[in-house]
Design a protein around this motif. Structure first.
Motif, mmCIF file in Angstrom:
data_model
loop_
_atom_site.group_PDB
_atom_site.id
_atom_site.type_symbol
_atom_site.label_atom_id
_atom_site.label_comp_id
_atom_site.label_asym_id
_atom_site.label_seq_id
_atom_site.Cartn_x
_atom_site.Cartn_y
_atom_site.Cartn_z
ATOM 1 N N LEU A 38 40.365 40.584 52.680
ATOM 2 C CA LEU A 38 39.979 40.802 54.071
ATOM 3 C C LEU A 38 39.217 42.090 54.360
ATOM 4 C CD1 LEU A 38 42.988 39.333 56.093
ATOM 5 C CD2 LEU A 38 40.701 38.399 55.841
ATOM 6 N N PRO A 39 39.583 43.237 53.755
ATOM 7 C CA PRO A 39 38.917 44.473 54.178
ATOM 8 C C PRO A 39 37.422 44.490 53.883
ATOM 9 C CG PRO A 39 40.929 44.959 52.989
ATOM 10 C CD PRO A 39 40.659 43.508 52.798
ATOM 11 N N ASP A 40 36.925 43.579 53.038
ATOM 12 C CA ASP A 40 35.499 43.536 52.723
ATOM 13 C C ASP A 40 35.012 44.850 52.133
ATOM 14 O OD1 ASP A 40 33.124 42.066 52.564
ATOM 15 O OD2 ASP A 40 32.315 43.075 54.317
ATOM 16 N N ASP A 41 35.833 45.450 51.300
ATOM 17 C CA ASP A 41 35.396 46.632 50.572
ATOM 18 C C ASP A 41 34.787 46.188 49.252
ATOM 19 O OD1 ASP A 41 37.837 47.189 48.385
ATOM 20 O OD2 ASP A 41 38.378 46.066 50.174
ATOM 21 N N LEU A 42 34.323 47.159 48.466
ATOM 22 C CA LEU A 42 33.607 46.822 47.241
ATOM 23 C C LEU A 42 34.489 46.032 46.277
ATOM 24 C CD1 LEU A 42 30.973 47.089 45.855
ATOM 25 C CD2 LEU A 42 31.619 49.329 45.011
ATOM 26 N N LEU A 43 35.768 46.398 46.202
ATOM 27 C CA LEU A 43 36.657 45.732 45.263
ATOM 28 C C LEU A 43 36.986 44.313 45.718
ATOM 29 C CD1 LEU A 43 37.930 46.619 42.642
ATOM 30 C CD2 LEU A 43 39.956 47.278 43.891
ATOM 31 N N SER A 44 37.318 44.162 47.000
ATOM 32 C CA SER A 44 37.713 42.834 47.471
ATOM 33 C C SER A 44 36.514 41.904 47.509
ATOM 34 C CB SER A 44 38.364 42.934 48.851
ATOM 35 O OG SER A 44 37.410 43.238 49.827
ATOM 36 N N GLY A 45 35.331 42.463 47.800
ATOM 37 C CA GLY A 45 34.138 41.630 47.775
ATOM 38 C C GLY A 45 33.865 41.098 46.376
ATOM 39 N N THR A 46 34.097 41.969 45.382
ATOM 40 C CA THR A 46 33.943 41.526 43.999
ATOM 41 C C THR A 46 34.927 40.403 43.700
ATOM 42 O OG1 THR A 46 33.286 43.772 43.423
ATOM 43 C CG2 THR A 46 33.919 42.329 41.615
ATOM 44 N N GLY A 47 36.161 40.557 44.209
ATOM 45 C CA GLY A 47 37.164 39.503 44.031
ATOM 46 C C GLY A 47 36.732 38.202 44.679
ATOM 47 N N ALA A 48 36.172 38.305 45.890
ATOM 48 C CA ALA A 48 35.731 37.099 46.596
ATOM 49 C C ALA A 48 34.604 36.419 45.832
ATOM 50 C CB ALA A 48 35.274 37.467 48.001
ATOM 51 N N ARG A 49 33.760 37.223 45.198
ATOM 52 C CA ARG A 49 32.657 36.648 44.427
ATOM 53 C C ARG A 49 33.191 35.924 43.188
ATOM 54 N NH1 ARG A 49 26.543 38.052 44.155
ATOM 55 N NH2 ARG A 49 26.085 35.954 43.485
ATOM 56 N N ILE A 50 34.180 36.518 42.542
ATOM 57 C CA ILE A 50 34.769 35.867 41.364
ATOM 58 C C ILE A 50 35.439 34.561 41.781
ATOM 59 C CG2 ILE A 50 36.572 36.089 39.617
ATOM 60 C CD1 ILE A 50 35.908 39.098 39.550
ATOM 61 N N PHE A 51 36.136 34.589 42.910
ATOM 62 C CA PHE A 51 36.782 33.383 43.433
ATOM 63 C C PHE A 51 35.729 32.301 43.675
ATOM 64 C CE2 PHE A 51 38.510 31.023 47.174
ATOM 65 C CZ PHE A 51 39.590 30.459 46.527
ATOM 66 N N HIS A 52 34.593 32.728 44.211
ATOM 67 C CA HIS A 52 33.484 31.808 44.441
ATOM 68 C C HIS A 52 33.065 31.142 43.131
ATOM 69 C CE1 HIS A 52 29.046 31.057 44.800
ATOM 70 N NE2 HIS A 52 29.434 30.511 45.941
ATOM 71 N N GLY A 53 32.926 31.948 42.085
ATOM 72 C CA GLY A 53 32.532 31.415 40.793
ATOM 73 C C GLY A 53 33.565 30.452 40.224
ATOM 74 N N ILE A 54 34.835 30.740 40.498
ATOM 75 C CA ILE A 54 35.900 29.871 39.985
ATOM 76 C C ILE A 54 35.830 28.501 40.659
ATOM 77 C CG2 ILE A 54 38.399 29.547 39.932
ATOM 78 C CD1 ILE A 54 38.604 32.621 39.567
ATOM 79 N N ILE A 55 35.674 28.499 41.986
ATOM 80 C CA ILE A 55 35.577 27.220 42.701
ATOM 81 C C ILE A 55 34.335 26.460 42.219
ATOM 82 C CG2 ILE A 55 35.411 26.128 44.976
ATOM 83 C CD1 ILE A 55 37.890 27.649 44.858
ATOM 84 N N LEU A 56 33.271 27.230 42.000
ATOM 85 C CA LEU A 56 32.009 26.629 41.572
ATOM 86 C C LEU A 56 32.152 25.909 40.230
ATOM 87 C CD1 LEU A 56 29.273 26.777 42.984
ATOM 88 C CD2 LEU A 56 28.697 28.759 41.609
ATOM 89 N N SER A 57 33.093 26.360 39.423
ATOM 90 C CA SER A 57 33.211 25.809 38.066
ATOM 91 C C SER A 57 33.878 24.441 38.038
ATOM 92 C CB SER A 57 34.025 26.772 37.193
ATOM 93 O OG SER A 57 35.401 26.654 37.495
#
Lengths: 258, 550, 373
Positions: free
Chosen positions: B160-179
């Motif tokens: 939720l905080p949309d900081d650099l770390l959590s955004g990176t996490g959200a991007r990885i999550f995106h890649g996981i769903i994409l797979s």
């Protein structure tokens, strides 16, 4: 709620702080201030070069050769410039003890004047990059932060705590790095580090990065102990080693029948 | 009539006239809960959840789940004038401009870490003591569901905080769903509202984080507790403790006071952590930007096992017929956790099928008495721990100056080699401990008293192990064999009371000698219950129930 | 359970007389079965009783009610009791101190960032909150342990199964109810119901689809904002000129389009190395320019920005899962979980000396997906 800013409340605030200092003092690792940079009046250039030559011959020539052209294990130093010398010597990496894949930071062996003399000597042989005059932290803090996150954080971590590179190499932590060392590292690109020329990061931008790195290194953590500023890994360690352990001890106390 | 009496009578009367609950309330007040420290581990999770609700509600008053760009003008100097999302800005506002907001945030985050850590510890306790067996299989399944929901909730909060770390996490999550084959790219569009990062991800995540998932967790927790209440808690073997009773404190007042006090103690520990240990310093991470990243990007510890499995996975990817299946992502983050969680949920039935044990179990096993289950558990813990360590291998490598590639390769090997090894060692260890118990039961405790026999021989007197210890060593008090079927033998799952333990197949453990007591004769049918000599089990035997089999 | 305690060792609570046994049981009874004869037993220090051989007698006698507890025999001046009470009260008073400290800290200590003393604000709040909450918590637990009557009680469990008749009756009621609806007999009703209810499942689908805005996912996923002739700009928007980078230099670059630096699929990495170090695959050699080479910085594993460039080894490391790419040979994977090389962007230099893209990436950037091919 906004802060109350009358001097009275502020004073009483300090009183509370002082009272509690003894309680929480142990919980804080004192962040050491930077060693005060002593500004020496510049000695005459030629004298410095002479002096530097002496230091070079006694401390560096074994590896880098008597004529700076390199030798047993050391590269040629012609044209590397004063900047490289300051990075390598002021961070304690040189003189190097043999057997490292990557030169580790060590205790500095030379004084500031000796380093400057050494740098002047190297600079006088083939020229090279030099550090700009004046205060190297004279930049813009916010700009420095943005540039740091774009260019530096991916290797050195968000707070300059360092990070792993490939095959055993590492990006060192930056808390101990002096402004001159940080600036010269960007300029000269030592070892694995890319170089950031003045067309890429201007002098102001580099100074801003230096300012930001020093700022976060010297700033205390506002939320309690910083846990090394490594991110969630140490936080996870704390919840298991401290949180769960303490609470399990409590369950033992509560669950025990006398 | 004392004052207290008047108050209680009036209250009870008032309530009963309206609800008719007097009988039920009285039974509830007197309900007995067994005392054991390990039964309080689940409470830690429950209390963490309550604290999460309290602190989370406060945070929600200030947080804005929006990716709209704003320029920061708060009091954190190094970010003044920096463009950032409203989500990040409002989190900075909570941290620096809401009085006490930072400690709220920090307690909330620590409570999230504790919630999941406590669930894991509680789960291990339930597993290793066999508390999941009939009739409690359903509650086990609910527990696993709570763990999964907890992971989901934690991840949503982390993002939720949309900081650099959590955004990176959200991007990885995106890649996981994409797979995910076939539906992957479609699903990411639904979740992110379009191409990554989209504009609506945070709104959706926020709705999940503060409403949908907590509600589901709350509902399942309620059901979890009702089941405990209804089925009554399990207990360890001990004096007077049988399959058919519960020995412990009454709910009111002693148990309620201890449990209530413990809530405040959990809160106190979290307050200490929230005040004294900085967690998730988002102001240092900086606002999220898809082109930026920090070294040592890590998820919170509870997602660490997935990150570790991603790091250890070889780079297998299948491309055929115009379609791609990225096994390097699919296997470690979708298939592996899927298999693990399904296997966990089914474990009670898997074990029951293997042992043929369909009996009710209210007495807990000691881990050593069920070597195979304990071995499986230890093996799983080893597997998990290796994954978690691998999830932090870059930070470990950088702190301890190790080669991160070596760590990855070592992790791959360890993941295959260590768990089976741990299984074998644990099983052997359990058998050795059983052996040790057997010794104690047969020889008793050395008293230190030397006696001279008439023949002139010197012998050391031994004192029989006190009954209290015998009982907690798993020497069962005799009980009617009604709905407790004899434990099957040979599968390794069966609980073997020390005195009737079967000779071990491996020959590792054998009855020491057929000494004076006849029960160490290696009888393996488990039906020797109740045939124990008087000397071993005095008096108390008959204290059980004379209840006829139902 | 430890050694049988002597009378003197026993906690005060144990020395209290027991509460009357209660015939009540848990909610198991509410099922209305015949198991109302639940029993409570007071097993006050059973171990001791057993050691004295009285276990049986105690347990048997426990079925008969004992007289109501009489707390009045406890003299208020009893020293032990007072000490215990004072311990508990002390903890409760500690909580009051904690709350006071909390209030003072909250209103009086400087919180604003950068002001002197602000770093003590949160830790002080934490310490005082811990005092307050811990005082109440520890006090309550100690109260329960030292001062409350907490003898070990025994409660019966009930078998869960109902008797067979009951079960059969329940099953029959269920069966009867289903039959009463007419569903088993009326085929048309059954089928139309299934159809009608089943078609309801279609209702949410458009709503779900709208979540994704019905985009053409293949086209969106396979393309980025890079186009032929688009300049390479830095994070701050300035274009990158030939010669800006020294050998061993690296720069994060973005397409010079609207919101170019915010596009999540377009970040790329411009690297300059000695031209002789570059050993690109034949078809990619055209895409580099005088030792300058541009790769997508979105990891082909899971999309983290790959930016750790080692200028001596030309290794590119992804900080999320440690995939290592070789920048000098076309960003091919040399270690880790990534399966594909980072896509390379064709670049050249325009009339003014600025770097421009030669077109979009030749393949999808970032993580793999089903339709990627």
């Amino acid at each position: 709620m906004r802060r109350t800013s009358t001097s009275r409340t502020r004073r009483s605030g300090y009183a509370v702080v002082l009272l509690a200092l003894s309680v929480i003092g142990t919980l804080y690792t004192a962040v050491a201030g930077p060693s005060a940079a002593t500004e020496e009046p510049a000695s005459s250039q030629s004298m410095a070069i002479e002096e530097g030559r002496d230091f070079y011959l006694s401390g560096c020539s074994t590896c880098h050769g008597l004529d700076l052209t390199g030798g047993a294990g050391g590269p040629s130093l012609i044209g590397v410039g004063a900047s490289s010398v300051i990075f390598q010597v002021e961070s304690g990496r040189m003189p190097l003890s043999a057997g490292f894949q990557q030169a580790p930071r060590k205790d500095v062996r030379y004084t500031r004047e000796q380093i400057d003399a050494l740098a002047a000597y190297i600079q006088s042989n083939g020229g090279g990059l030099t550090l700009p005059e004046g205060d190297l932290t004279d930049g813009d803090l916010q700009l420095g932060g943005a540039l740091f996150r774009t260019n530096c954080a991916s290797c050195h971590n968000f707070a300059g705590s360092g990070g792993a590179l490939t095959y055993g190499k590492y990006a060192p932590e930056l808390e101990q790095a002096s402004p001159r060392v940080i600036y010269s590292a960007m300029q000269s690109g030592p070892e694995s580090m890319p170089r950031y020329g003045d067309n890429q990061l201007t002098e102001l931008e580099k100074k801003s990065i230096v300012r930001y790195v020093r700022y976060i290194s010297e700033s205390e953590d506002v939320g309690g102990a910083g846990l090394g500023r490594y991110g969630p890994l140490t936080e996870g360690l704390v919840i298991w080693v401290v949180g769960i352990t303490v609470l399990v001890l409590m369950t033992l106390w509560i669950g025990a029948r006398a | 009539m004392s004052h207290l009496e008047k108050v209680t009578d009036t209250t009870a009367g008032w309530m009963d006239e309206r609800l008719g609950a007097a009988g039920y309330v009285r039974k509830s007040l007197n309900k007995v809960f067994p005392d054991h420290w390990s039964f309080m581990l689940g409470e830690i999770a429950l209390y963490s959840f309550i604290i999460l609700l309290l602190t989370g509600t406060y945070l929600s008053f200030f947080y804005t789940p929006s990716l709209t760009e704003v320029v920061y003008d708060g009091s954190y100097i190094p970010l003044k004038g920096v463009t950032m999302s409203q989500a990040y800005e409002s989190t900075l506002f909570i941290s620096f401009d809401v009085r006490g907001g930072l400690i709220m945030r920090q307690i909330h985050h620590w409570a999230a870490l504790l919630f999941l850590a406590a669930i894991v510890v509680h789960l291990l306790r339930v597993f290793f003591t066999g508390a999941f067996r009939k009739p409690r299989e359903l509650n086990w399944v609910i527990g696993v569901l709570l763990l999964i929901l907890g992971l989901l909730e934690g991840f949503a909060g982390y993002s939720l905080p949309d900081d650099l770390l959590s955004g990176t996490g959200a991007r990885i999550f995106h890649g996981i769903i994409l797979s995910v084959p076939v539906i992957g790219s479609w699903a990411t569009f639904l979740i992110y509202g379009g191409e990554y990062p989209g504009t609506e991800f945070l709104d959706r995540l926020y709705a999940l984080h503060i409403f949908v998932v907590p509600l589901a967790i709350l509902g399942l927790i309620t059901f979890h507790m009702l089941m405990i209440w209804y089925q009554k808690h399990t207990q360890f073997a001990g004096p007077g403790r049988t399959e058919d009773n519960v020995v412990g404190s009454r709910f009111f007042p002693a148990y309620a006071a201890k449990a209530g006090g413990f809530f405040f103690l959990v809160f106190a520990v979290l307050a200490a952590l929230g005040g004294l240990a900085q967690i998730n310093p988002i102001w240092m991470y900086g606002p999220y930007n898809a082109s930026q990243v920090t070294a040592g990007s890590q998820p919170d510890w509870y997602i660490g096992f997935l990150d570790g499995s991603l790091r250890l996975m070889p780079n297998w990817e299948l491309s055929a017929l115009g379609y791609t299946v990225p096994f390097n992502v699919l296997l470690p983050t979708v298939i592996m956790p899927g298999v693990i969680f399904v296997a966990m949920m089914l474990y009670p039935w898997i074990e029951a099928r293997r042992t043929g044990d369909r009996a009710y179990h209210n007495l807990l096993d000691r881990p050593r008495d069920v070597p195979v289950r304990t071995g499986i558990g230890a093996m799983s813990v080893a597997f998990y721990v290796i994954l978690v360590i691998a999830g932090g291998n870059d930070v470990i490598a950088s702190v301890f100056q190790v080669n991160v590639n070596t760590m990855t390769i070592a992790g791959r090997i360890a993941l295959i080699v260590v768990p089976p090894l741990v299984y074998v060692i644990t099983k052997r260890w359990c058998l050795a401990l059983q052996h040790n118990d057997e010794e104690l039961l047969h020889h008793g405790i050395e008293s230190g008293t030397i006696r001279r026999l008439p023949s002139g021989e010197f012998v050391e007197e031994t004192v029989p192990l006190p009954l209290v210890y015998q009982l907690s060593l798993g020497v069962a008090e005799p009980e009617p064999q009604d709905h407790h079927s004899p434990a099957p033998v040979g599968t390794g799952f069966e609980k073997k009371p020390a005195l009737e333990r079967a000779p071990d197949k491996d020959g590792f453990f054998r009855p020491r000698r057929s000494a004076s007591n006849g029960s160490a004769n290696g009888s393996s049918n488990g039906k020797a219950n109740g045939k124990r000599p008087e000397a071993e089990l005095p008096q108390l035997e008959k204290s059980g129930k004379d209840k006829p089999p139902s | 359970m430890s050694n049988p305690p002597s009378d003197a060792d026993r906690p005060l609570a144990d020395q209290l007389s027991s509460r009357p046994p209660d015939e009540a049981s848990g909610p198991g009874d509410t099922r209305g079965s015949s198991v109302d004869q639940d029993e409570f037993q007071n097993t006050d220090s059973r171990a001791q009783l057993q050691a004295e051989g009285r276990g049986e007698a105690q347990l048997d006698s426990s079925k008969t009610p004992e007289p109501a507890p009489d707390y009045s025999h406890l003299p208020p001046s009893d020293r032990d009791w007072n000490i215990a009470e004072r311990k508990v009260a002390g903890l409760f008073f500690l909580a009051v101190l904690g709350v006071l400290g909390f209030l003072v800290t909250f209103f009086a200590v400087e919180q604003e960032f950068g002001q002197p003393g602000n770093v003590y604000f949160t830790p002080l709040l934490g310490i005082f909150m811990t005092m307050a909450l811990g005082g109440v918590g520890a006090g309550t637990v100690l109260w329960a342990k030292l001062l409350m009557v907490d003898e070990e009680a025994v409660q019966e469990r009930h078998p869960f199964g109902s008797d067979p008749d009951e079960r059969a009756a329940t099953a029959k009621a269920l069966r009867q109810g289903i039959e009463d609806t007419g569903l088993p007999r009326r085929k048309l009703l059954r089928r139309s119901l299934m159809l009608g209810a089943g078609s309801l499942a279609l209702l949410p689908l458009p709503f779900l689809g709208f979540l994704g805005r019905f985009q053409h996912k293949e086209r969106v996923l396979a393309t980025t904002s890079w186009r032929e002739g688009v300049r390479l700009i830095r994070q701050n928007g300035t274009p990158v000129k030939l010669g800006d980078l020294q050998i061993g230099g690296v720069e994060s670059v973005f397409p010079d389009v609207e919101h170019g630096t915010l596009k999540a699929d377009s970040p790329a990495l411009l690297i300059r190395m000695r031209p002789e170090d570059l050993q690109l695959p034949a078809e990619q050699q055209e895409w580099a320019y005088q030792g300058h080479v541009v790769y997508s910085s979105i990891c082909t594993h899971l999309g983290c920005p790959v930016k750790l460039y080692e200028q001596q080894t030309h290794n590119l490391l992804c900080p999320c899962h440690q995939s290592i790419f070789k920048a000098s040979t076309g960003a091919t994977v040399i270690f880790g979980p990534a399966a594909r090389a980072l896509p390379q962007l064709a670049i050249s230099v325009d009339d003014e000396g600025y770097f421009v893209a030669g077109g979009d990436f030749a393949e999808s950037i970032g993580p793999s997906y089903w339709e990627r091919g």
